[in-house]
Design a protein around this motif. Structure first.
Motif, mmCIF file in Angstrom:
data_model
loop_
_atom_site.group_PDB
_atom_site.id
_atom_site.type_symbol
_atom_site.label_atom_id
_atom_site.label_comp_id
_atom_site.label_asym_id
_atom_site.label_seq_id
_atom_site.Cartn_x
_atom_site.Cartn_y
_atom_site.Cartn_z
ATOM 1 N N GLU A 15 0.836 -1.206 0.000
ATOM 2 C CA GLU A 15 0.000 0.000 0.000
ATOM 3 C C GLU A 15 0.871 1.258 0.000
ATOM 4 O O GLU A 15 0.571 2.226 -0.694
ATOM 5 N N PHE A 16 1.959 1.242 0.728
ATOM 6 C CA PHE A 16 2.889 2.381 0.727
ATOM 7 C C PHE A 16 3.460 2.587 -0.679
ATOM 8 O O PHE A 16 3.611 3.718 -1.139
ATOM 9 N N ILE A 17 3.784 1.491 -1.342
ATOM 10 C CA ILE A 17 4.319 1.579 -2.707
ATOM 11 C C ILE A 17 3.267 2.164 -3.644
ATOM 12 O O ILE A 17 3.553 3.055 -4.435
ATOM 13 N N THR A 18 2.045 1.686 -3.532
ATOM 14 C CA THR A 18 0.962 2.171 -4.381
ATOM 15 C C THR A 18 0.743 3.672 -4.185
ATOM 16 O O THR A 18 0.488 4.399 -5.145
ATOM 17 N N ASP A 21 4.617 6.504 -1.250
ATOM 18 C CA ASP A 21 5.016 7.046 0.047
ATOM 19 C C ASP A 21 6.435 6.576 0.337
ATOM 20 O O ASP A 21 6.659 5.413 0.651
ATOM 21 N N LEU A 22 7.400 7.452 0.219
ATOM 22 C CA LEU A 22 8.802 7.080 0.411
ATOM 23 C C LEU A 22 9.179 6.810 1.867
ATOM 24 O O LEU A 22 10.070 6.015 2.139
ATOM 25 N N HIS A 23 8.529 7.456 2.791
ATOM 26 C CA HIS A 23 8.937 7.346 4.190
ATOM 27 C C HIS A 23 8.415 6.083 4.861
ATOM 28 O O HIS A 23 9.148 5.414 5.580
ATOM 29 N N SER A 24 7.162 5.748 4.629
ATOM 30 C CA SER A 24 6.577 4.590 5.301
ATOM 31 C C SER A 24 7.210 3.264 4.902
ATOM 32 O O SER A 24 7.439 2.427 5.771
ATOM 33 N N ALA A 50 15.534 3.086 -0.371
ATOM 34 C CA ALA A 50 14.766 4.339 -0.366
ATOM 35 C C ALA A 50 15.170 5.210 -1.542
ATOM 36 O O ALA A 50 14.310 5.808 -2.211
ATOM 37 N N SER A 51 16.436 5.290 -1.821
ATOM 38 C CA SER A 51 16.923 6.064 -2.964
ATOM 39 C C SER A 51 16.396 5.479 -4.274
ATOM 40 O O SER A 51 15.943 6.212 -5.164
ATOM 41 N N PHE A 57 9.766 5.991 -8.547
ATOM 42 C CA PHE A 57 8.505 6.739 -8.555
ATOM 43 C C PHE A 57 8.584 7.939 -9.492
ATOM 44 O O PHE A 57 7.587 8.321 -10.103
ATOM 45 N N GLY A 58 9.763 8.550 -9.623
ATOM 46 C CA GLY A 58 9.932 9.657 -10.563
ATOM 47 C C GLY A 58 9.764 9.209 -12.007
ATOM 48 O O GLY A 58 9.176 9.924 -12.820
#
Length: 124
Positions: A15-18, A21-24, A50-51, A57-58
């Motif tokens: 869900e964070f990926i969808t 959300d980079l932090h969660s 994270a990087s 995502f970009g």
């Protein structure tokens, strides 16, 4: 030792990926997290991943996964579904695995959805 159902940890991570959300996701990964892509290339450590997610995502702002099947095998969660990249590539079948340790994702793998992999993961 997992305190929660490993499926919930894996689904929450997705869900964070969808949501991009980079932090969660970072909070949900073990410090020595390993990601292995479909071609067997791996990346290690929460900070490195994270990087990579930020770059990913970009490049793919519409990316998300949709699961049709979720199964737990002790600490490993196997999910089957499709990756949605964009309007031109809406149906990319995949099998994901997540190894959960202490309610954190220690390893996540993306696999091609092939008969061989379905056999390997007991999905027939």
């Amino acid at each position: 030792m997992n305190l929660r159902d490993p499926k919930l940890t894996a689904l929450r991570f997705n869900e964070f990926i969808t949501r991009h959300d980079l932090h969660s996701p970072c909070k949900s990964m073990s410090g020595d997290h390993v990601f292995v892509d479909r071609d067997g290339k791996s990346k290690q450590s929460r900070e490195r991943i994270a990087s990579v997610w930020g770059e990913f995502f970009g490049k793919f702002p519409d990316y998300r996964n949709k699961f049709a099947r979720v199964e737990s095998r002790k600490e490993t969660v196997v999910t089957v579904g499709n990756a949605y990249w964009n309007e031109k590539n809406t149906h990319d079948p995949a099998i994901w695995t997540a190894r959960i340790e202490n309610d954190l994702v220690a390893e996540r793998r993306t696999n091609y959805d092939t008969d061989e992999n379905r056999d390997r993961f007991g999905l027939k």
